[in-house]
Design a protein around this motif. Structure first.
Motif, short mmCIF file in Angstrom:
data_model
loop_
_atom_site.label_atom_id
_atom_site.label_comp_id
_atom_site.label_asym_id
_atom_site.label_seq_id
_atom_site.Cartn_x
_atom_site.Cartn_y
_atom_site.Cartn_z
N ASP A 55 0.82 -1.22 0.00
CA ASP A 55 0.00 0.00 0.00
C ASP A 55 0.85 1.27 0.00
O ASP A 55 0.41 2.32 -0.45
N PHE A 56 2.08 1.16 0.48
CA PHE A 56 2.99 2.31 0.51
C PHE A 56 3.65 2.56 -0.85
O PHE A 56 4.23 3.62 -1.07
N ILE A 57 3.59 1.58 -1.75
CA ILE A 57 4.27 1.70 -3.05
C ILE A 57 3.41 2.57 -3.95
O ILE A 57 2.36 2.16 -4.43
N THR A 58 3.89 3.76 -4.20
CA THR A 58 3.11 4.73 -4.99
C THR A 58 3.34 4.60 -6.49
O THR A 58 2.58 5.15 -7.28
N ASN A 59 4.38 3.87 -6.87
CA ASN A 59 4.70 3.75 -8.29
C ASN A 59 4.69 2.29 -8.77
O ASN A 59 5.40 1.93 -9.71
N ALA A 60 3.86 1.48 -8.16
CA ALA A 60 3.78 0.05 -8.52
C ALA A 60 3.34 -0.12 -9.97
O ALA A 60 3.73 -1.09 -10.63
N ASP A 61 2.54 0.80 -10.48
CA ASP A 61 2.09 0.70 -11.88
C ASP A 61 3.27 0.74 -12.85
O ASP A 61 3.20 0.15 -13.94
#
Length: 167
Positions: A55-61
């Motif tokens: 949930d903390f990963i803002t650039n997973a996309d």
């Protein structure tokens, strides 16, 4: 202990490491070997994170985009490297179509060497097509210029067409 909630921060720190790695990878050339080597490791670490950490990963996309684009680029590169003299007529066209079907972003992930190879095959195929066209023209000219006397001599006709066909 100076920090009483260190365990709570560990999830955030794990996520921050992955965000930093994704950012580093996204700054590399899309068609670089380093990206292709490092991305699987980052994906593996990302997949091992807990749901809270993810949930903390803002650039997973970006991981998904890079991974999907590389997979598509590798498929196109496979078509390019499968081109042989025997199948060049259709394989070159198929490989170019596969490349053109990629989105502009996905095209950036195709290795430069593969694209150069495709371009080289296209030039060779074009040159070969022009030579064949010229040969066909020669065969037609020879046949048109034979007079009735020569046409009656089957041996001469077959030797002329056999020679032209071999050229």
């Amino acid at each position: 202990a100076l920090v009483t909630n260190y365990d709570d921060m560990e999830s955030y720190n794990n996520a921050l490491k992955i965000v930093t790695e994704i950012t580093r990878l996204s700054k590399l050339a899309a068609n670089s070997d380093i990206l292709r080597l490092d991305l699987p490791n980052v994906v593996k670490v990302y997949e091992e994170l807990s749901t809270v950490e993810k949930d903390f990963i803002t650039n997973a996309d970006k991981i998904i985009e890079m991974q999907t684009s590389i997979e598509k680029a590798i498929a196109v590169e496979g078509k390019i490297t499968a081109i042989k003299v025997e199948n060049a007529t259709t394989a070159v066209t198929d490989a170019r179509k596969a490349y053109n079907d990629l989105s502009p972003t996905e095209r950036k992930y195709v290795l430069k060497e593969a694209l150069e190879l495709l371009t080289s095959w296209e030039k060779s195929s074009s040159t070969a097509a022009n030579v064949i066209k010229l040969i066909e023209g020669i065969k037609t000219d020879i046949l048109l210029n034979l007079d009735d006397k020569n046409l009656a001599d089957t041996k001469k006709l077959s030797s002329v067409t056999g020679f032209v066909t071999k050229v």
